[in-house]
Design a protein around this motif. Structure first.
Motif, PDB file in Angstrom:
ATOM      1  N   GLN A  32       0.812  -1.219   0.000  1.00  0.00           N
ATOM      2  CA  GLN A  32       0.000   0.000   0.000  1.00  0.00           C
ATOM      3  C   GLN A  32       0.850   1.277   0.000  1.00  0.00           C
ATOM      4  OE1 GLN A  32      -3.779   0.556   0.292  1.00  0.00           O
ATOM      5  NE2 GLN A  32      -2.783   2.370  -0.506  1.00  0.00           N
ATOM      6  N   GLY A  33       1.812   1.351   0.943  1.00  0.00           N
ATOM      7  CA  GLY A  33       2.600   2.570   1.094  1.00  0.00           C
ATOM      8  C   GLY A  33       3.421   2.884  -0.157  1.00  0.00           C
ATOM      9  N   ASN A  44       0.809   3.701  -3.276  1.00  0.00           N
ATOM     10  CA  ASN A  44       0.175   4.981  -3.034  1.00  0.00           C
ATOM     11  C   ASN A  44       1.076   6.129  -3.493  1.00  0.00           C
ATOM     12  OD1 ASN A  44      -1.532   6.854  -2.041  1.00  0.00           O
ATOM     13  ND2 ASN A  44      -1.243   6.368   0.117  1.00  0.00           N
ATOM     14  N   ASN A  64      -6.263   3.036  -2.976  1.00  0.00           N
ATOM     15  CA  ASN A  64      -6.434   2.127  -1.850  1.00  0.00           C
ATOM     16  C   ASN A  64      -6.526   0.665  -2.255  1.00  0.00           C
ATOM     17  OD1 ASN A  64      -6.823   4.083   0.405  1.00  0.00           O
ATOM     18  ND2 ASN A  64      -8.366   4.796  -1.043  1.00  0.00           N
ATOM     19  N   TYR A 109      -6.924  10.128  16.396  1.00  0.00           N
ATOM     20  CA  TYR A 109      -7.075   9.193  15.272  1.00  0.00           C
ATOM     21  C   TYR A 109      -6.049   8.080  15.465  1.00  0.00           C
ATOM     22  CZ  TYR A 109      -6.576   7.420  10.470  1.00  0.00           C
ATOM     23  OH  TYR A 109      -6.476   6.606   9.359  1.00  0.00           O
ATOM     24  N   SER A 169      -4.322   4.685  13.809  1.00  0.00           N
ATOM     25  CA  SER A 169      -4.175   3.795  12.654  1.00  0.00           C
ATOM     26  C   SER A 169      -2.747   3.270  12.611  1.00  0.00           C
ATOM     27  CB  SER A 169      -4.476   4.541  11.351  1.00  0.00           C
ATOM     28  OG  SER A 169      -4.000   3.775  10.263  1.00  0.00           O
ATOM     29  N   GLY A 217      -1.480   1.638   9.870  1.00  0.00           N
ATOM     30  CA  GLY A 217      -1.040   1.415   8.493  1.00  0.00           C
ATOM     31  C   GLY A 217      -1.542   0.112   7.906  1.00  0.00           C
ATOM     32  N   SER A 218      -0.858  -0.337   6.860  1.00  0.00           N
ATOM     33  CA  SER A 218      -1.388  -1.453   6.073  1.00  0.00           C
ATOM     34  C   SER A 218      -0.741  -2.793   6.401  1.00  0.00           C
ATOM     35  CB  SER A 218      -1.186  -1.152   4.590  1.00  0.00           C
ATOM     36  OG  SER A 218       0.201  -1.058   4.302  1.00  0.00           O
ATOM     37  N   ILE A 219       0.348  -2.794   7.173  1.00  0.00           N
ATOM     38  CA  ILE A 219       1.106  -4.040   7.345  1.00  0.00           C
ATOM     39  C   ILE A 219       1.134  -4.526   8.805  1.00  0.00           C
ATOM     40  CG2 ILE A 219       3.453  -5.012   7.162  1.00  0.00           C
ATOM     41  CD1 ILE A 219       3.851  -3.218   4.702  1.00  0.00           C
ATOM     42  N   VAL A 255      -8.782   2.739  13.142  1.00  0.00           N
ATOM     43  CA  VAL A 255      -8.805   1.858  11.968  1.00  0.00           C
ATOM     44  C   VAL A 255      -8.436   0.450  12.410  1.00  0.00           C
ATOM     45  CG1 VAL A 255      -7.834   1.396   9.682  1.00  0.00           C
ATOM     46  CG2 VAL A 255      -8.046   3.760  10.486  1.00  0.00           C
ATOM     47  N   GLN A 261      -7.373   8.442   4.796  1.00  0.00           N
ATOM     48  CA  GLN A 261      -6.525   8.968   5.887  1.00  0.00           C
ATOM     49  C   GLN A 261      -6.075  10.420   5.724  1.00  0.00           C
ATOM     50  OE1 GLN A 261      -3.807   6.471   8.145  1.00  0.00           O
ATOM     51  NE2 GLN A 261      -2.131   7.815   7.565  1.00  0.00           N
ATOM     52  N   HIS A 318       1.686   4.012  13.708  1.00  0.00           N
ATOM     53  CA  HIS A 318       2.807   3.061  13.728  1.00  0.00           C
ATOM     54  C   HIS A 318       4.067   3.702  13.128  1.00  0.00           C
ATOM     55  CE1 HIS A 318       1.782   3.093   9.564  1.00  0.00           C
ATOM     56  NE2 HIS A 318       2.565   2.091   9.243  1.00  0.00           N
ATOM     57  N   ASN A 320       4.780   7.282   5.136  1.00  0.00           N
ATOM     58  CA  ASN A 320       3.676   8.044   4.525  1.00  0.00           C
ATOM     59  C   ASN A 320       2.794   8.654   5.601  1.00  0.00           C
ATOM     60  OD1 ASN A 320       4.000   7.524   1.605  1.00  0.00           O
ATOM     61  ND2 ASN A 320       3.795   5.408   2.268  1.00  0.00           N
ATOM     62  N   SER A 321       2.461   7.857   6.618  1.00  0.00           N
ATOM     63  CA  SER A 321       1.607   8.373   7.687  1.00  0.00           C
ATOM     64  C   SER A 321       2.295   9.540   8.394  1.00  0.00           C
ATOM     65  CB  SER A 321       1.292   7.265   8.698  1.00  0.00           C
ATOM     66  OG  SER A 321       0.533   6.259   8.070  1.00  0.00           O
ATOM     67  N   GLU A 380       2.035  12.554   6.191  1.00  0.00           N
ATOM     68  CA  GLU A 380       0.644  13.042   6.113  1.00  0.00           C
ATOM     69  C   GLU A 380       0.290  13.794   7.398  1.00  0.00           C
ATOM     70  OE1 GLU A 380      -1.370   9.356   5.174  1.00  0.00           O
ATOM     71  OE2 GLU A 380      -0.363   9.259   3.236  1.00  0.00           O
ATOM     72  N   GLN A 397      10.227   2.214  10.910  1.00  0.00           N
ATOM     73  CA  GLN A 397       9.368   2.954  11.854  1.00  0.00           C
ATOM     74  C   GLN A 397      10.053   3.292  13.179  1.00  0.00           C
ATOM     75  OE1 GLN A 397       6.201   0.100  11.814  1.00  0.00           O
ATOM     76  NE2 GLN A 397       6.065   0.230   9.585  1.00  0.00           N
TER      77      GLN A 397
HETATM   78  N1  UDP Z   1      -4.002   4.606   4.903  1.00  0.00           N
HETATM   79  C1  UDP Z   1      -5.275   4.947   4.500  1.00  0.00           C
HETATM   80  N2  UDP Z   1      -6.328   4.580   5.288  1.00  0.00           N
HETATM   81  C2  UDP Z   1      -6.165   3.909   6.459  1.00  0.00           C
HETATM   82  C3  UDP Z   1      -4.838   3.589   6.879  1.00  0.00           C
HETATM   83  C4  UDP Z   1      -3.777   3.964   6.071  1.00  0.00           C
HETATM   84  O1  UDP Z   1      -5.466   5.559   3.439  1.00  0.00           O
HETATM   85  O2  UDP Z   1      -7.166   3.598   7.107  1.00  0.00           O
HETATM   86  C5  UDP Z   1      -2.870   4.989   4.027  1.00  0.00           C
HETATM   87  C6  UDP Z   1      -2.079   6.119   4.643  1.00  0.00           C
HETATM   88  O3  UDP Z   1      -2.679   7.350   4.295  1.00  0.00           O
HETATM   89  C7  UDP Z   1      -0.696   5.908   4.055  1.00  0.00           C
HETATM   90  C8  UDP Z   1      -0.640   4.402   3.763  1.00  0.00           C
HETATM   91  O4  UDP Z   1      -1.970   3.912   3.894  1.00  0.00           O
HETATM   92  O5  UDP Z   1      -0.571   6.629   2.847  1.00  0.00           O
HETATM   93  C9  UDP Z   1       0.222   3.652   4.759  1.00  0.00           C
HETATM   94  O6  UDP Z   1       1.556   3.904   4.486  1.00  0.00           O
HETATM   95  P1  UDP Z   1       2.649   4.009   5.633  1.00  0.00           P
HETATM   96  O7  UDP Z   1       3.946   4.276   4.960  1.00  0.00           O
HETATM   97  O8  UDP Z   1       2.246   4.989   6.658  1.00  0.00           O
HETATM   98  O9  UDP Z   1       2.623   2.616   6.347  1.00  0.00           O
HETATM   99  P2  UDP Z   1       2.680   1.085   5.827  1.00  0.00           P
HETATM  100  O10 UDP Z   1       1.280   0.718   5.516  1.00  0.00           O
HETATM  101  O11 UDP Z   1       3.573   1.052   4.615  1.00  0.00           O
HETATM  102  O12 UDP Z   1       3.210   0.348   7.000  1.00  0.00           O
END
Ligand code: UDP
Length: 476
Positions: A19-20, A23, A270, A292, A294, A296-298, A323, A358, A373, A377-378, A381, A398
């Motif tokens: 995802q990261g 994106n 997404n 908030y 969250s 992330g995706s992993i 999330v 996000q 985490h 990207n987070s 943002e 991280q």
């Molecule tokens: N993200 C999102 N919605 C969510 C959680 C995460 O759109 O509910 C997006 C967030 O905006 C970021 C990406 O997923 O762009 C996660 O990337 P990041 O480098 O922070 O972490 P990773 O998922 O690679 O561990």
């Protein structure tokens, strides 16, 4: 926007299927397309399916007639879960044995490569090419999705290993300061090194050795592109430039894209289905009142950790938007029950969703802080949105990012290696109430610097224009 001609430069982008990575490289693809460059976006069949299922990426890119997606196999069966946190060695094996030869065949095909100007390869995929491969007829630019702070730390690992700094001699050793990362003296503890540095035998750990080698490789290509900005990480970027002088710092890319589009834009890249109901929930909350949450995706966690966060958030007395991805908690497969004693309070003060928009959430005025985490990207943002953070790093870069957030940029607190309800509740209140003014002040200052960097006259704006110019010059 000027329509690209068939003689315009043609760039191939190839991100890792996470995802990261997708994106941010889709944002780079959109920025290049806006600059009248023809883009081919290569992605795995599986990622393409997920992207087109859950986002409006196709209509968005249909605005650019010369933009095209191409897909490639990742060699894994359709039903494979492909979670980086659990299946990294298996996935790497498949990328090398299946994706690498297919990618090379594609580059060798005259039909495809005859009008290619350059390749922008995700640093994670740097092993798909050999540096001295002479069949690659075009310059290869490497795109790194990590920040400069973690990139430079990882580039310093060979020295740390040589000086026997990575061997952990006990829990106390984790808090020992390392003075061997140039430019980060008195800052990094063993604990703050990337997660994979905790290996018991650094010299022989396959993941550590693999990641380290991809970073060293990244500096050997024609150029390095990074999603960061000079006012945030200038001195560390100077260190990286000693290894790779042709470095373009062009971040935060999501903010640069907004500038270039000249309007607000939402990320549509997404891999999960976005639940927008959280925006309506936020509309009904007081300014700055919501934390908030969250990861992330992993990131994955156990049930114990989930409950500690839950009790901590509840006990903090603050409102929370959380999330909970279907695969966030090990073994739960999305089946999460509200603990009976927290049910009423959670309904009153909390809101849970599977995936949020996000960037929009972080910019919402109801959000006063971000429990994250510390994915890069987070982090960016949150920086652009000017929101303080509580960092609970999970792995990879991280651990370094969270140290910089707390001890260099003063943007919040580092909760690394802790997961108990008392700490969660205390840190939430420190960030949202007790030390709010201090953190909001630094967050506002750095958000302003981020905005300046992507506006005309700013460093990232200028560096991106230089990148486009350099690509144009390559195509003669
Ligand atoms: N993200 C999102 N919605 C969510 C959680 C995460 O759109 O509910 C997006 C967030 O905006 C970021 C990406 O997923 O762009 C996660 O990337 P990041 O480098 O922070 O972490 P990773 O998922 O690679 O561990």
């Amino acid at each position: 926007m000027e329509e690209p001609q068939s003689t315009s430069p043609h760039v191939l982008l190839f991100p890792a299927p996470a995802q990261g990575h997708l994106n941010v490289m889709l944002k780079l693809a959109e920025l290049l397309s806006l600059s009248s460059i023809r883009v081919t976006f290569l992605t795995t069949e599986h990622s393409y399916r997920q992207l087109t299922l859950h986002s409006d990426v196709l209509p968005r890119f249909s605005l650019f007639p010369s933009f095209q997606f191409r897909t490639i196999s990742d060699g894994l069966p359709l039903s494979h879960p492909r979670t980086f946190s659990h299946h990294l060695p298996e996935m790497l094996h498949s990328f090398v044995s299946v994706t690498k030869p297919l990618f090379r065949d594609m580059l060798l095909s005259p039909h495809f490569s005859s009008d290619l100007t350059c390749l922008i390869l995700d640093g994670f995929f740097s092993y798909l090419l050999d540096i001295d491969d002479d069949f690659v007829k075009v310059p290869v630019f490497c795109f790194r999705t990590f920040g400069a702070c973690s990139t430079w730390t990882i580039l310093s690992i060979p020295n740390l290993i040589k000086q026997e700094q990575l061997t952990i001699k006990g829990e106390d050793d984790m808090d020992r300061i390392l003075d061997n990362v140039p430019g980060m003296e008195n800052l990094l503890r063993r604990r703050d090194l990337p997660g994979f540095c905790r290996a018991t035998d650094p010299n022989n750990d396959p993941i550590l050795q693999f990641i380290m080698s991809t970073f060293i490789r990244s500096t050997k290509f024609s150029a390095l592109i990074m999603n960061t900005f000079e006012d945030l990480e200038g001195p560390i970027l100077s260190n990286i430039r000693t290894l790779c002088p042709n470095l373009y710092s062009i971040g935060p890319l999501h903010a640069l894209l907004k500038t270039k589009l000249n309007h607000e834009t939402e990320s549509l890249n997404n891999l999960w289905e976005v639940d927008r109901s959280c925006l309506t929930w936020l509309d009904n909350q007081a300014a700055g009142s919501v934390i908030y949450v969250s990861f992330g995706s992993i990131t994955v966690m156990g049930n114990r950790e989930l409950l500690e966060f839950w009790h901590g958030l509840f006990n903090s007395g603050r409102r929370f938007l959380w999330v909970i991805r279907p695969d966030l908690v090990k073994g739960k497969n999305g089946e999460i029950e509200i603990p009976a004693e927290l049910e009423e309070g959670t309904k009153q003060r909390g809101y849970m969703v599977g995936w949020t928009p996000q960037e929009k959430v972080l910019c919402h005025e109801a959000v006063g802080g971000f429990l994250t985490h510390s994915g890069w990207n987070s982090t960016l943002e949150s920086i652009v949105a000017g929101k303080p953070m509580i960092c609970w790093p999970y792995g990879f870069d991280q651990q370094v990012n969270s140290r910089f957030v707390s001890n260099v940029w003063n943007l919040g607190l580092d909760m690394k290696d802790l997961c108990d309800r008392e700490t969660v509740a205390k840190m939430v209140n420190d960030v949202m109430v007790n030390r709010k003014e201090e953190f909001v002040r630094s967050a506002t200052e750095i958000a302003n610097l981020a905005r300046q960097s992507v506006n005309p006259g700013g460093s990232s704006y200028a560096n991106f224009d230089r990148l486009v110019e350099d690509i144009r010059n390559l195509s003669g």
